[in-house]
Design a protein around this motif. Structure first.
Motif, short mmCIF file in Angstrom:
data_model
loop_
_atom_site.label_atom_id
_atom_site.label_comp_id
_atom_site.label_asym_id
_atom_site.label_seq_id
_atom_site.Cartn_x
_atom_site.Cartn_y
_atom_site.Cartn_z
N LEU A 173 0.84 -1.21 0.00
CA LEU A 173 0.00 0.00 0.00
C LEU A 173 0.87 1.25 0.00
CD1 LEU A 173 -2.77 -1.17 2.52
CD2 LEU A 173 -3.04 -0.84 0.04
N MET A 174 1.97 1.22 0.72
CA MET A 174 2.87 2.38 0.77
C MET A 174 3.52 2.65 -0.59
SD MET A 174 2.83 4.04 3.55
CE MET A 174 1.10 3.67 3.83
N ASN A 175 3.54 1.62 -1.44
CA ASN A 175 4.13 1.82 -2.77
C ASN A 175 3.10 2.22 -3.82
OD1 ASN A 175 6.51 1.78 -4.44
ND2 ASN A 175 5.61 -0.02 -5.44
N LEU A 176 1.81 2.14 -3.45
CA LEU A 176 0.77 2.46 -4.44
C LEU A 176 0.85 3.90 -4.96
CD1 LEU A 176 -2.49 0.49 -3.60
CD2 LEU A 176 -1.05 0.31 -5.61
N PRO A 177 1.13 4.88 -4.12
CA PRO A 177 1.25 6.24 -4.66
C PRO A 177 2.34 6.33 -5.74
CG PRO A 177 1.01 6.32 -2.29
CD PRO A 177 1.18 4.87 -2.65
N VAL A 178 3.42 5.59 -5.54
CA VAL A 178 4.50 5.59 -6.54
C VAL A 178 3.99 5.02 -7.85
CG1 VAL A 178 6.80 4.74 -7.10
CG2 VAL A 178 6.25 5.36 -4.73
N ARG A 179 3.29 3.88 -7.75
CA ARG A 179 2.71 3.25 -8.95
C ARG A 179 1.71 4.20 -9.62
NH1 ARG A 179 2.36 -2.54 -9.43
NH2 ARG A 179 3.50 -3.65 -7.81
N PHE A 180 0.86 4.81 -8.76
CA PHE A 180 -0.22 5.65 -9.29
C PHE A 180 0.35 6.81 -10.10
CE2 PHE A 180 -4.49 7.24 -9.46
CZ PHE A 180 -4.39 8.61 -9.40
N PHE A 181 1.31 7.53 -9.54
CA PHE A 181 1.83 8.71 -10.24
C PHE A 181 2.72 8.32 -11.43
CE2 PHE A 181 -0.33 11.73 -7.93
CZ PHE A 181 -0.21 11.53 -6.56
N ASP A 182 3.43 7.18 -11.29
CA ASP A 182 4.20 6.71 -12.46
C ASP A 182 3.28 6.51 -13.65
OD1 ASP A 182 6.61 6.75 -11.22
OD2 ASP A 182 6.77 4.56 -10.92
N LYS A 183 2.10 5.95 -13.35
CA LYS A 183 1.17 5.57 -14.42
C LYS A 183 0.29 6.73 -14.85
CE LYS A 183 -1.95 1.70 -15.51
NZ LYS A 183 -2.56 0.43 -14.97
N TYR A 184 -0.14 7.58 -13.90
CA TYR A 184 -1.21 8.52 -14.20
C TYR A 184 -0.86 10.00 -14.13
CZ TYR A 184 -4.26 4.43 -13.98
OH TYR A 184 -4.85 3.21 -14.20
N MET A 185 0.35 10.36 -13.75
CA MET A 185 0.66 11.79 -13.66
C MET A 185 0.44 12.50 -15.01
SD MET A 185 1.26 14.39 -11.89
CE MET A 185 1.99 14.10 -10.30
N PRO A 186 0.87 11.90 -16.15
CA PRO A 186 0.60 12.59 -17.43
C PRO A 186 -0.88 12.88 -17.65
CG PRO A 186 2.17 10.81 -17.74
CD PRO A 186 1.65 10.68 -16.32
N THR A 187 -1.74 11.91 -17.31
CA THR A 187 -3.18 12.11 -17.50
C THR A 187 -3.71 13.18 -16.54
OG1 THR A 187 -3.27 9.73 -17.87
CG2 THR A 187 -5.37 10.88 -17.69
N LEU A 188 -3.21 13.16 -15.32
CA LEU A 188 -3.64 14.18 -14.34
C LEU A 188 -3.27 15.57 -14.83
CD1 LEU A 188 -2.58 12.42 -11.00
CD2 LEU A 188 -4.92 12.66 -11.88
N MET A 189 -2.06 15.72 -15.39
CA MET A 189 -1.63 17.02 -15.90
C MET A 189 -2.45 17.44 -17.11
SD MET A 189 0.53 18.06 -13.74
CE MET A 189 1.29 19.50 -14.49
N GLU A 190 -2.71 16.47 -18.01
CA GLU A 190 -3.53 16.79 -19.19
C GLU A 190 -4.92 17.29 -18.78
OE1 GLU A 190 -1.63 13.03 -21.48
OE2 GLU A 190 -3.84 13.11 -21.38
N ASN A 191 -5.41 16.76 -17.67
CA ASN A 191 -6.77 17.13 -17.21
C ASN A 191 -6.76 18.21 -16.14
OD1 ASN A 191 -8.91 15.12 -18.48
ND2 ASN A 191 -7.01 13.99 -18.17
N ASN A 192 -5.59 18.84 -15.96
CA ASN A 192 -5.49 20.02 -15.07
C ASN A 192 -5.90 19.71 -13.63
OD1 ASN A 192 -5.03 22.75 -14.51
ND2 ASN A 192 -7.14 23.36 -15.05
N VAL A 193 -5.67 18.43 -13.21
CA VAL A 193 -6.06 18.00 -11.87
C VAL A 193 -5.01 18.45 -10.85
CG1 VAL A 193 -6.44 15.97 -10.38
CG2 VAL A 193 -7.38 16.02 -12.71
N LYS A 194 -5.47 19.01 -9.75
CA LYS A 194 -4.57 19.43 -8.67
C LYS A 194 -4.63 18.36 -7.59
CE LYS A 194 -4.23 23.15 -5.20
NZ LYS A 194 -3.01 23.94 -5.51
N VAL A 195 -3.48 17.79 -7.25
CA VAL A 195 -3.43 16.71 -6.26
C VAL A 195 -3.10 17.29 -4.89
CG1 VAL A 195 -2.21 14.61 -5.51
CG2 VAL A 195 -2.75 14.96 -7.94
N ASN A 196 -3.90 16.87 -3.90
CA ASN A 196 -3.62 17.25 -2.51
C ASN A 196 -3.59 15.95 -1.71
OD1 ASN A 196 -3.60 19.49 -0.38
ND2 ASN A 196 -5.15 18.08 0.39
N ILE A 197 -2.65 15.83 -0.82
CA ILE A 197 -2.64 14.63 0.04
C ILE A 197 -2.67 15.12 1.48
CG2 ILE A 197 -1.33 12.61 0.80
CD1 ILE A 197 -0.44 13.80 -2.56
N MET A 198 -3.66 14.68 2.23
CA MET A 198 -3.78 15.12 3.63
C MET A 198 -3.65 13.90 4.54
SD MET A 198 -7.83 15.92 4.19
CE MET A 198 -8.98 14.58 4.36
#
Ligand SMILES: Cc1cc(N2CCCCCC2)n2ncc(-c3ccc(F)cc3)c2n1
Length: 239
Positions: A75-100
């Motif tokens: 689970l601690m590695n999932l954020p790494v997987r998530f952003f490796d895979k999806y950061m380009p899509t998040l940027m294309e869609n102008n998504v702002k990520v917040n982690i609390m």
């Protein structure tokens, strides 16, 4: 005359059922977590399409550290997987990520990727994707009380000054804009519990429960819940 529609600005989701979803398929629990991670991206884009401004997802609770250490490591590695895979899509869609959450307690690799992802998306002005990560509501409220108590001890605040609004401003959700209270909280997998998530913030939120496990919760399910919300008569504690 058509009924007034509620605007759903802030949606919160408890993404439950991943382990059981995997077990039903004779797969290890982490298979469900991986599928669940991919579904986060699908539902984020669907929420954006539906005009939702903030999406808060319960990714890891302060209680989850009690799980088997192999599962916690995954689970601690999932954020790494998530952003490796999806950061380009998040940027294309102008998504702002917040982690609390209590991020300083995370493993260094996890801490780094969450900090980098917030920095990389900081100037995006679209949907705010807010992950509750190593988050617990009772601990959040306790931390806020300690902060306010410290201000009183330092003579910077009197107990008379403490209001509901001031407490809200000291909670983690205050850091990402005017939609800090969810309009709707959805929990998947049929469980009808809040599980120490946003206890203060959901005081007047609508609650909805899906029988589907998170990996199976799709764009049509989201649209149905949003349309149902739009027809509800929000009370905010009044008659
Ligand atoms: C611990 C955990 C579990 C996790 N699951 C998938 C979704 C269902 C819940 C359990 C498993 N997901 N999915 C995405 C993230 C994540 C967290 C922070 C971040 F900045 C980027 C992505 C995540 N984190």
């Amino acid at each position: 005359m058509s009924k007034k529609k509620n605007q759903l600005n802030h949606l919160a989701i408890i993404m439950d059922g991943n382990g059981r979803w995997a077990k039903k398929r004779h797969q290890p629990r982490v298979f469900g977590h991986r599928e669940g991670m991919d579904n986060v991206e699908r539902i984020t884009l669907a929420a954006d399409e539906l005009g939702i401004k903030v999406l808060t997802l319960y990714a890891f609770s302060t209680e989850n550290w009690a799980r088997p250490k192999e599962e916690v490591a995954y689970l601690m590695n999932l954020p790494v997987r998530f952003f490796d895979k999806y950061m380009p899509t998040l940027m294309e869609n102008n998504v702002k990520v917040n982690i609390m959450g209590y991020l300083d307690e995370l493993p260094p690799k996890t801490y780094d990727i969450v900090q980098r992802s917030m920095a990389e998306t900081a100037n995006n002005t679209g949907l705010v994707l807010n992950f509750a990560f190593n988050y617990g509501s009772r601990r959040e409220i306790t931390s806020a009380m300690k902060e306010l108590g410290g201000l009183i001890e330092a003579g910077a605040l009197s107990s008379e000054d403490i209001t509901e609004d001031l407490i809200s401003k000291h909670l983690m959700t205050a850091r990402f804009g005017p939609y800090s209270d969810p309009d709707l909280l959805i929990r998947t997998s049929g469980e009808q519990r809040i599980s120490n998530f946003l206890l203060w913030q959901i005081a007047y939120s609508e609650l909805a429960f899906s029988p589907k496990a998170w990996p199976d919760f799709n764009e049509d399910d989201l649209k149905m819940f949003v349309e149902n919300y739009q027809t509800r008569n929000r009370r905010f504690g009044k008659v």
